[in-house]
Design a protein around this motif. Sequence first.
Motif, short mmCIF file in Angstrom:
data_model
loop_
_atom_site.label_atom_id
_atom_site.label_comp_id
_atom_site.label_asym_id
_atom_site.label_seq_id
_atom_site.Cartn_x
_atom_site.Cartn_y
_atom_site.Cartn_z
N LYS A 1 0.84 -1.20 0.00
CA LYS A 1 0.00 0.00 0.00
C LYS A 1 0.87 1.26 0.00
CE LYS A 1 -3.43 1.77 3.04
NZ LYS A 1 -4.30 1.49 4.15
N ASP A 2 1.96 1.24 0.75
CA ASP A 2 2.90 2.37 0.76
C ASP A 2 3.52 2.56 -0.62
OD1 ASP A 2 2.42 2.77 3.44
OD2 ASP A 2 4.14 1.59 4.10
N ARG A 3 3.85 1.45 -1.27
CA ARG A 3 4.42 1.52 -2.62
C ARG A 3 3.42 2.13 -3.60
NH1 ARG A 3 5.35 -3.63 -6.18
NH2 ARG A 3 5.60 -2.57 -8.16
N LEU A 4 2.15 1.74 -3.46
CA LEU A 4 1.10 2.30 -4.32
C LEU A 4 1.00 3.82 -4.12
CD1 LEU A 4 -1.60 -0.46 -3.94
CD2 LEU A 4 -0.73 0.37 -6.12
N ARG A 5 1.03 4.25 -2.87
CA ARG A 5 0.93 5.69 -2.57
C ARG A 5 2.13 6.45 -3.15
NH1 ARG A 5 -1.01 4.52 3.33
NH2 ARG A 5 -3.27 4.62 3.06
N ALA A 6 3.31 5.89 -3.00
CA ALA A 6 4.52 6.54 -3.53
C ALA A 6 4.46 6.60 -5.06
CB ALA A 6 5.76 5.78 -3.07
N ASP A 7 4.01 5.50 -5.67
CA ASP A 7 3.90 5.48 -7.13
C ASP A 7 2.82 6.44 -7.63
OD1 ASP A 7 5.91 3.62 -7.12
OD2 ASP A 7 4.67 1.93 -7.74
N LEU A 8 1.78 6.66 -6.82
CA LEU A 8 0.75 7.62 -7.20
C LEU A 8 1.35 9.03 -7.29
CD1 LEU A 8 -2.15 8.50 -7.76
CD2 LEU A 8 -2.52 8.61 -5.29
N VAL A 9 2.15 9.39 -6.31
CA VAL A 9 2.79 10.71 -6.32
C VAL A 9 3.68 10.85 -7.56
CG1 VAL A 9 4.46 12.18 -5.11
CG2 VAL A 9 2.68 10.98 -3.82
N THR A 10 4.46 9.80 -7.85
CA THR A 10 5.34 9.82 -9.02
C THR A 10 4.52 9.96 -10.30
OG1 THR A 10 6.86 8.39 -7.83
CG2 THR A 10 7.17 8.54 -10.21
N ALA A 11 3.44 9.22 -10.41
CA ALA A 11 2.59 9.26 -11.61
C ALA A 11 1.96 10.63 -11.80
CB ALA A 11 1.51 8.18 -11.54
N ILE A 12 1.54 11.24 -10.70
CA ILE A 12 0.94 12.57 -10.78
C ILE A 12 1.98 13.59 -11.24
CG2 ILE A 12 -0.04 14.46 -9.41
CD1 ILE A 12 -1.46 12.28 -7.72
N LYS A 13 3.19 13.50 -10.67
CA LYS A 13 4.25 14.44 -11.04
C LYS A 13 4.66 14.29 -12.49
CE LYS A 13 6.24 15.18 -6.49
NZ LYS A 13 7.39 14.94 -5.60
N SER A 14 4.60 13.05 -13.03
CA SER A 14 5.00 12.84 -14.42
C SER A 14 3.82 12.96 -15.38
CB SER A 14 5.67 11.47 -14.57
OG SER A 14 4.74 10.45 -14.30
N HIS A 15 2.67 13.37 -14.87
CA HIS A 15 1.46 13.57 -15.67
C HIS A 15 1.03 12.30 -16.41
CE1 HIS A 15 1.63 17.80 -14.74
NE2 HIS A 15 2.90 17.82 -15.14
N ASP A 16 1.20 11.14 -15.76
CA ASP A 16 0.78 9.86 -16.34
C ASP A 16 -0.67 9.62 -15.91
OD1 ASP A 16 0.33 7.25 -17.10
OD2 ASP A 16 2.32 6.53 -16.46
N GLU A 17 -1.60 10.04 -16.76
CA GLU A 17 -3.02 10.01 -16.42
C GLU A 17 -3.55 8.60 -16.15
OE1 GLU A 17 -5.20 12.52 -15.85
OE2 GLU A 17 -3.47 13.83 -16.02
N VAL A 18 -3.22 7.65 -17.02
CA VAL A 18 -3.73 6.28 -16.86
C VAL A 18 -3.22 5.69 -15.55
CG1 VAL A 18 -3.69 3.94 -17.82
CG2 VAL A 18 -3.95 5.89 -19.34
N ARG A 19 -1.92 5.81 -15.33
CA ARG A 19 -1.33 5.24 -14.12
C ARG A 19 -1.89 5.90 -12.86
NH1 ARG A 19 2.29 1.82 -14.25
NH2 ARG A 19 3.47 1.15 -12.47
N SER A 20 -1.96 7.22 -12.84
CA SER A 20 -2.43 7.90 -11.62
C SER A 20 -3.91 7.60 -11.35
CB SER A 20 -2.19 9.40 -11.69
OG SER A 20 -2.88 9.98 -12.77
N SER A 21 -4.75 7.58 -12.38
CA SER A 21 -6.17 7.29 -12.14
C SER A 21 -6.37 5.84 -11.72
CB SER A 21 -7.01 7.61 -13.38
OG SER A 21 -6.71 6.73 -14.44
N THR A 22 -5.59 4.93 -12.29
CA THR A 22 -5.71 3.51 -11.92
C THR A 22 -5.26 3.30 -10.48
OG1 THR A 22 -5.32 2.87 -14.21
CG2 THR A 22 -5.04 1.17 -12.54
N ILE A 23 -4.14 3.89 -10.10
CA ILE A 23 -3.65 3.72 -8.72
C ILE A 23 -4.63 4.36 -7.73
CG2 ILE A 23 -1.81 4.31 -7.09
CD1 ILE A 23 0.16 4.05 -9.46
#
Length: 153
Positions: free
Chosen positions: A5-27
Motif C-alpha cells: 500500500k505504501d508503494r502504491l501511494r509513492a507510485d501515485l505521487v510519481t505518476a501525478i508528477k510525471s502527468h501519467d493520467e492512466v497510471r495515476s487514475s488507476t492507482i
Amino acid sequence: MSTLKDRLRADLVTAIKSHDEVRSSTIRMVLTAITNAEVAGKEARELSDDDVIGVLSSEAKKRREAATAFEEGDRAAMAEKERAEAAVIADYLPEALSDEDVAAIVTAAIEQTSSAGEGMKAMGKVMGIVTPQVKGRADGAAVAAEVRRQLGA
C-alpha cells in the motif's frame, strides 16, 4: 502496515508528477478499493499485503472482464482503456503462474490429501490446499477447472 500500500501511494505521487493520467487514475482507483475493503464489515482494519493482493487481483479481473465486454460491444477505445488499467495493476501483482505450475500444485495437493480416486467429493479438500498457494497468481476459475480435470470429473 502494508508495504504494498505504501508503494502504491509513492507510485501515485510519481505518476501525478510525471502527468501519467492512466497510471495515476488507476492507482487512485485501486487505493480507493483498498480503503473500501479496510472499512467494510463491522470494524475498520489495516489490510496486510496478502489482503491488498486479493483486492488487486479482483480489480484486475474486473478490468479483464470489462475489456472483453467492451470488445464484444464494438467499443475498442474503452476496451483498450481497461486493458491499460489492467496492465498497471499487473505491475503490483506477484508473477502469474503458468498452466504447468498450476497443474503441478494441483497434483501435489491431490497427493497430499490422498484424494486420487475420490472424484468430485475431494474438490473442497484439494481447493482448500491449492487456493492459498495460487492466490493472486492464477485465475480461480482456471484453477478449479484444473482440479476438476485432475479429479476426473
